[in-house]
Write an enzyme that holds these catalytic residues in place. Structure first.
Site, mmCIF file in Angstrom:
data_model
loop_
_atom_site.group_PDB
_atom_site.id
_atom_site.type_symbol
_atom_site.label_atom_id
_atom_site.label_comp_id
_atom_site.label_asym_id
_atom_site.label_seq_id
_atom_site.Cartn_x
_atom_site.Cartn_y
_atom_site.Cartn_z
ATOM 1 N N GLU A 159 60.287 42.387 35.644
ATOM 2 C CA GLU A 159 58.746 40.805 34.902
ATOM 3 C C GLU A 159 59.299 40.659 33.759
ATOM 4 O OE1 GLU A 159 56.303 38.397 32.909
ATOM 5 O OE2 GLU A 159 56.249 40.738 32.482
ATOM 6 N N GLU A 160 59.698 42.019 32.870
ATOM 7 C CA GLU A 160 60.077 41.076 31.509
ATOM 8 C C GLU A 160 61.270 41.388 31.361
ATOM 9 O OE1 GLU A 160 57.930 41.422 29.174
ATOM 10 O OE2 GLU A 160 56.590 43.242 29.915
ATOM 11 N N ASP A 194 57.330 47.297 35.610
ATOM 12 C CA ASP A 194 58.516 47.815 34.097
ATOM 13 C C ASP A 194 58.201 48.214 33.712
ATOM 14 O OD1 ASP A 194 58.170 44.460 34.835
ATOM 15 O OD2 ASP A 194 59.980 43.615 33.489
#
Length: 402
Positions: free
Chosen positions: A144-145, A86
């Site tokens: 992930e963020e 991402d």
């Protein structure tokens, strides 16, 4: 063929395909997608594996995750290797010829590089699979963020079923190119995020006695909450409390009736988490009572502390040392790192190692992750591929020694 000969063959294949790794990385960099919205990225990855001698599952974790299983020709352990894909809501300011074509979205953390090297490494391992013992599960992970993090959904969907150990790499823009870094134990901080809305009584600047000023109350809270770290946390422990947003904008002669604060907490031991939360809420409650105002609090504990398993990390360090990768000048025990990472969810479930590949070329500007000018030297991608390849082969041949 011995494992050493197999490693030499793998490294040769990766070397020959380095331009392809770079091309894929640049494609992703030009076409970034935000967390939980990476549909085109996921499709590109799925298309890459189409027709290859591996098992592919798509739409894992209720979204865009993919699992690729590479079954070796002999029985053996199951190793998962993970890469995220991402991007971030950042306007790119690098001037690169392959800069983001999507306004306000940028690969400012290196996830494009993670996915590019992993795809080519996986393809090479597919070609060598008949000579491999065990199974390699490639986890292509979205989001992930953004909490709760893509790893959490992937695990809930069963991505670790049957898996013995997990490995992951992060390229690092401020670490020197040609060096690989590792740390045993707590390697990344755990995190909590919060949003506080303070509600008082507005008024005119000429008659403050008729108002309950949320600007003053919020300012008192911002100052007081810093005492959590200085007075409630063991000096040998690690914690931060950050107020990243103070939204109190208004007219110069108007006393604001409402202020919104947002920020985060970082800790290096899970035992510290409840201490910070308790003190945070106690201070907030006390300040608001003192100023006669109300508040609403959204306090969310999300990413755990990422803990590298000691034996798995020793295996990775040994594999890198014995591989004699010519592009690696030094293998460094780097100590804990302050960011948070949702790889921590995998490490809670299976013995894992998350390690780092330097991406800053000496003599060039260096910018931190999540910066509009974030940049990695693309030579780091081959190093990442060879490093992970060496760890995979070492693990499959010798496992993790107890």
């Amino acid at each position: 063929m011995t494992m050493k000969e197999l490693q030499t063959q793998l490294f040769t294949m990766l070397q020959q395909r380095e331009p392809e790794i770079i091309d894929i990385r640049r494609h992703f960099h030009e076409q970034p997608e935000l967390s939980f919205h990476e549909t085109q990225t996921a499709q590109y990855i799925a298309d890459f594996y189409a027709g290859k001698d591996c098992d592919v599952q798509t739409h894992i974790g209720g979204g865009n995750g993919l699992l690729v299983d590479i079954h070796g020709g002999k029985k053996g352990p199951v190793l998962a290797i993970r890469a995220d894909f991402d991007a971030l809501p950042i306007q790119e300011d690098t001037g690169l010829p392959f800069a983001s074509k999507t306004p306000g979205v940028m690969h400012a953390c290196g996830h494009d590089g993670h996915t590019a090297y992993m795809m080519i490494l996986a393809d090479c391992l597919i070609q060598l699979k008949d000579q491999l013992p065990g199974t390699i599960r490639v986890i292509h992970q979205p989001a992930e963020e953004v909490p709760p993090g893509g790893a959490k959904g992937m695990i809930e969907a069963g991505c670790l079923d049957g898996v013995d150990h997990v490995l992951g790499i992060h390229v690092m823009s401020l670490m020197p190119l040609g060096e690989v870094f590792y740390h045993k134990g707590s390697v990344h901080t755990g995190r909590a995020t919060f949003k506080v809305v303070l509600q008082g009584k507005g008024g005119h600047g000429s008659t403050p006695q008729d108002a309950n000023d949320t600007i003053v109350a919020a300012s008192q809270f911002v100052t007081a909450v810093q005492t959590i770290v200085s007075r409630r946390i063991d000096p040998f422990d690690t914690a931060t409390v950050t107020i990243g947003s103070f939204d109190g904008k208004g007219s110069a002669n108007v006393i604001k009736d409402s202020v919104t604060l947002e920020g985060d907490v970082r800790i290096m031991k899970e035992s510290t988490r409840p201490i910070v939360e308790k003190e945070f809420k106690q201070i907030l409650d006390g300040v608001c009572k003192a100023f006669g105002i109300q508040y609403e609090l959204d306090y969310a504990n999300d990413y755990p502390v990422c803990v590298n398993d000691e034996k798995t990390t020793e295996m990775v360090a040994q594999a890198l040392t014995e591989a004699h990768i010519p592009e690696i000048k030094e293998i460094v025990e780097c100590g804990p790192q302050t960011p948070s990472e949702d790889f921590a969810y995998y490490a809670k479930e299976r013995p894992s190692c998350f390690f780092f590949v330097g991406a800053h070329k000496e003599g060039t500007p260096a910018y931190p992750h999540h910066h509009p000018k974030f940049y990695i030297d693309e030579d780091c991608l081959l190093i990442a591929a060879k490093s992970m390849g060496a760890a995979v082969l070492h693990y499959l041949s010798e496992g993790v020694q107890s």
